[in-house]
Design a protein around this motif. Structure first.
Motif, mmCIF file in Angstrom:
data_model
loop_
_atom_site.group_PDB
_atom_site.id
_atom_site.type_symbol
_atom_site.label_atom_id
_atom_site.label_comp_id
_atom_site.label_asym_id
_atom_site.label_seq_id
_atom_site.Cartn_x
_atom_site.Cartn_y
_atom_site.Cartn_z
ATOM 1 N N THR A 142 6.461 -6.985 25.312
ATOM 2 C CA THR A 142 5.093 -7.093 24.731
ATOM 3 C C THR A 142 5.073 -8.088 23.490
ATOM 4 O O THR A 142 4.145 -8.090 22.834
ATOM 5 C CB THR A 142 4.546 -5.804 24.378
ATOM 6 N N LYS A 143 6.347 -8.365 22.952
ATOM 7 C CA LYS A 143 6.505 -9.229 21.761
ATOM 8 C C LYS A 143 5.852 -8.690 20.598
ATOM 9 O O LYS A 143 4.783 -9.138 19.973
ATOM 10 C CB LYS A 143 5.856 -10.482 21.903
ATOM 11 N N THR A 144 6.502 -7.224 20.421
ATOM 12 C CA THR A 144 5.899 -6.543 19.014
ATOM 13 C C THR A 144 7.282 -5.987 18.329
ATOM 14 O O THR A 144 8.095 -5.829 19.123
ATOM 15 C CB THR A 144 5.191 -5.290 19.706
ATOM 16 N N LEU A 145 7.015 -5.843 16.984
ATOM 17 C CA LEU A 145 7.880 -5.228 16.224
ATOM 18 C C LEU A 145 7.179 -3.991 15.528
ATOM 19 O O LEU A 145 6.082 -4.592 14.924
ATOM 20 C CB LEU A 145 8.683 -6.236 15.343
ATOM 21 N N ARG A 146 7.905 -3.170 15.242
ATOM 22 C CA ARG A 146 7.216 -2.137 14.480
ATOM 23 C C ARG A 146 8.369 -1.678 13.467
ATOM 24 O O ARG A 146 9.579 -1.285 13.876
ATOM 25 C CB ARG A 146 6.744 -0.912 15.181
ATOM 26 N N SER A 147 7.872 -1.167 12.311
ATOM 27 C CA SER A 147 8.926 -0.501 11.330
ATOM 28 C C SER A 147 8.274 0.159 10.244
ATOM 29 O O SER A 147 7.126 0.086 10.035
ATOM 30 C CB SER A 147 9.698 -1.691 10.662
ATOM 31 N N ASN A 148 8.964 1.337 9.913
ATOM 32 C CA ASN A 148 8.759 2.265 8.901
ATOM 33 C C ASN A 148 9.950 2.120 7.773
ATOM 34 O O ASN A 148 10.911 2.485 8.326
ATOM 35 C CB ASN A 148 8.375 3.538 9.223
ATOM 36 N N ILE B 140 4.289 -6.311 14.062
ATOM 37 C CA ILE B 140 4.062 -7.662 14.185
ATOM 38 C C ILE B 140 3.542 -7.760 15.722
ATOM 39 O O ILE B 140 4.258 -6.908 16.700
ATOM 40 C CB ILE B 140 5.119 -8.478 14.051
ATOM 41 N N LEU B 141 2.378 -8.356 16.106
ATOM 42 C CA LEU B 141 1.959 -8.529 17.510
ATOM 43 C C LEU B 141 2.214 -9.870 17.680
ATOM 44 O O LEU B 141 1.474 -10.934 17.196
ATOM 45 C CB LEU B 141 0.573 -8.119 17.650
ATOM 46 N N GLY B 142 2.922 -10.278 18.955
ATOM 47 C CA GLY B 142 3.147 -11.462 19.348
ATOM 48 C C GLY B 142 4.017 -12.376 18.178
ATOM 49 O O GLY B 142 4.292 -11.966 17.060
ATOM 50 N N PHE B 143 4.998 -13.133 18.664
ATOM 51 C CA PHE B 143 5.850 -13.878 18.098
ATOM 52 C C PHE B 143 5.922 -15.332 18.009
ATOM 53 O O PHE B 143 6.249 -15.876 16.908
ATOM 54 C CB PHE B 143 7.542 -13.729 18.608
ATOM 55 N N PRO C 66 2.170 -14.696 15.237
ATOM 56 C CA PRO C 66 2.277 -13.366 14.834
ATOM 57 C C PRO C 66 0.909 -12.963 14.094
ATOM 58 O O PRO C 66 0.231 -13.623 13.463
ATOM 59 C CB PRO C 66 3.633 -13.279 14.073
ATOM 60 N N ALA C 67 0.440 -11.761 14.573
ATOM 61 C CA ALA C 67 -0.596 -11.007 13.990
ATOM 62 C C ALA C 67 0.271 -9.822 12.942
ATOM 63 O O ALA C 67 1.097 -8.913 13.767
ATOM 64 C CB ALA C 67 -1.556 -10.489 14.709
ATOM 65 N N PHE C 68 0.007 -9.870 11.642
ATOM 66 C CA PHE C 68 0.678 -8.689 10.873
ATOM 67 C C PHE C 68 -0.253 -7.748 10.482
ATOM 68 O O PHE C 68 -1.349 -8.057 9.926
ATOM 69 C CB PHE C 68 1.381 -9.288 9.693
ATOM 70 N N ALA C 69 0.286 -6.561 10.572
ATOM 71 C CA ALA C 69 -0.464 -5.487 10.118
ATOM 72 C C ALA C 69 0.451 -4.394 9.355
ATOM 73 O O ALA C 69 1.623 -4.133 9.578
ATOM 74 C CB ALA C 69 -1.047 -4.314 11.373
ATOM 75 N N PHE C 70 0.136 -4.207 8.153
ATOM 76 C CA PHE C 70 0.966 -3.704 7.072
ATOM 77 C C PHE C 70 0.251 -2.613 6.293
ATOM 78 O O PHE C 70 -0.876 -2.803 5.849
ATOM 79 C CB PHE C 70 1.926 -4.584 6.458
ATOM 80 N N THR C 71 1.190 -1.527 5.561
ATOM 81 C CA THR C 71 0.557 -0.839 4.326
ATOM 82 C C THR C 71 2.036 -0.702 3.552
ATOM 83 O O THR C 71 2.950 -0.380 4.033
ATOM 84 C CB THR C 71 0.233 0.582 4.808
ATOM 85 N N THR C 72 1.744 -0.889 2.369
ATOM 86 C CA THR C 72 2.923 -0.742 1.627
ATOM 87 C C THR C 72 2.254 0.064 0.132
ATOM 88 O O THR C 72 1.434 -0.212 -0.421
ATOM 89 C CB THR C 72 3.167 -2.251 0.766
ATOM 90 N N GLU C 73 3.163 1.053 0.041
ATOM 91 C CA GLU C 73 3.093 1.993 -1.112
ATOM 92 C C GLU C 73 4.240 2.003 -2.282
ATOM 93 O O GLU C 73 5.158 2.081 -1.747
ATOM 94 C CB GLU C 73 2.680 3.519 -0.727
ATOM 95 N N ILE C 74 3.664 1.707 -3.545
ATOM 96 C CA ILE C 74 4.897 1.899 -4.487
ATOM 97 C C ILE C 74 4.221 2.618 -5.503
ATOM 98 O O ILE C 74 3.211 2.513 -6.133
ATOM 99 C CB ILE C 74 5.008 0.383 -4.998
ATOM 100 N N ASP C 75 5.074 3.676 -5.837
ATOM 101 C CA ASP C 75 4.755 4.612 -6.880
ATOM 102 C C ASP C 75 4.502 4.040 -8.347
ATOM 103 O O ASP C 75 3.741 4.190 -8.976
ATOM 104 C CB ASP C 75 5.694 5.849 -7.128
ATOM 105 N N GLN C 76 5.596 3.165 -8.611
ATOM 106 C CA GLN C 76 5.346 2.473 -10.078
ATOM 107 C C GLN C 76 6.417 1.355 -9.990
ATOM 108 O O GLN C 76 7.240 1.187 -9.240
ATOM 109 C CB GLN C 76 6.152 3.512 -11.130
ATOM 110 N N LEU C 77 5.939 0.206 -10.532
ATOM 111 C CA LEU C 77 6.710 -1.153 -10.668
ATOM 112 C C LEU C 77 6.491 -1.834 -11.981
ATOM 113 O O LEU C 77 5.606 -2.043 -12.470
ATOM 114 C CB LEU C 77 6.210 -2.043 -9.541
ATOM 115 N N ALA D 291 -3.130 -11.560 9.053
ATOM 116 C CA ALA D 291 -2.597 -10.360 8.638
ATOM 117 C C ALA D 291 -3.772 -9.424 8.126
ATOM 118 O O ALA D 291 -4.791 -9.905 7.807
ATOM 119 C CB ALA D 291 -1.629 -10.728 7.500
ATOM 120 N N ASN D 292 -3.524 -8.192 8.196
ATOM 121 C CA ASN D 292 -4.419 -7.099 7.671
ATOM 122 C C ASN D 292 -3.326 -6.193 7.005
ATOM 123 O O ASN D 292 -2.314 -5.729 7.699
ATOM 124 C CB ASN D 292 -5.219 -6.491 9.167
ATOM 125 N N GLY D 293 -3.916 -5.970 5.855
ATOM 126 C CA GLY D 293 -2.975 -4.715 5.196
ATOM 127 C C GLY D 293 -3.614 -4.112 4.016
ATOM 128 O O GLY D 293 -4.560 -4.571 3.450
#
Length: 181
Positions: free
Chosen positions: A36-42, A58-61, A64-75, A110-112
């Protein structure tokens, strides 16, 4: 391909940074489906005083279409780049305008959302930063971004159009105390 217990030890070395070496332990899971040419990661990481969690699909290689969420408590970005210089530059210096080449953005799809609890950059301290992002057909939008800073808030939109080489910024600031700035 499934990697349910992925562990990566990354190390960034750059003598030009204030912190010359950054160790980045990464843990999580990763799966790739070649049919299906997909990658999923946590993935999660803890470095210095920061805790980071991200999901990526990631959908398609080929395109590619990227969907993501990123949470950082402090930086604290100043920790890595160093505090900003206090020297004042001359106001009489003229800088030639050079167009920014945005053509590399035309292929991003991308969407995220990026969320940061506390952020410090150039000695400016921000909290509750929310950066929703959409990118498609040469247009990148940070839409409905928001943050709290110095007893007030900021909200708005930032649009970058690689097709026309334009930037648009719309923002509203409310109740920000300028004394700390």
């Amino acid at each position: 391909i499934d990697m349910p217990r992925l562990t990566i030890s990354a190390q960034l070395n750059d003598p030009s940074l204030a912190q010359k070496e950054i160790k980045l332990p990464i843990n999580g899971e990763l799966s790739v489906n070649l049919k299906t040419k997909t990658l999923r990661s946590n993935l999660q990481s803890q470095f210095d005083e920061s805790n980071l969690k991200t999901t990526l699909t990631i959908l398609g290689f080929e395109q590619p279409a990227f969907a993501f969420t990123t949470e950082i408590d402090q930086l604290n970005i100043d920790r890595y780049l160093g505090a900003p210089s206090k020297t004042k530059s001359s106001t009489n210096t003229k800088v030639a305008e050079t167009p920014i080449d945005l053509s590399a953005l035309k292929t991003i799809n991308a969407n995220g959302k990026i969320s940061i609890g506390k952020l410090q950059f150039s000695n400016i301290k921000v909290s509750a930063l929310q950066l929703p992002l959409r990118a498609s057909k040469g247009k990148i939008e940070l839409y409905d971004f928001s943050a709290q800073l110095y007893q007030g808030s900021i909200k708005g939109n930032i649009n970058v159009d690689a097709n026309n080489n334009t930037f648009t910024i719309q923002q509203s600031m409310n109740g920000i105390s300028i004394n700390p700035l």
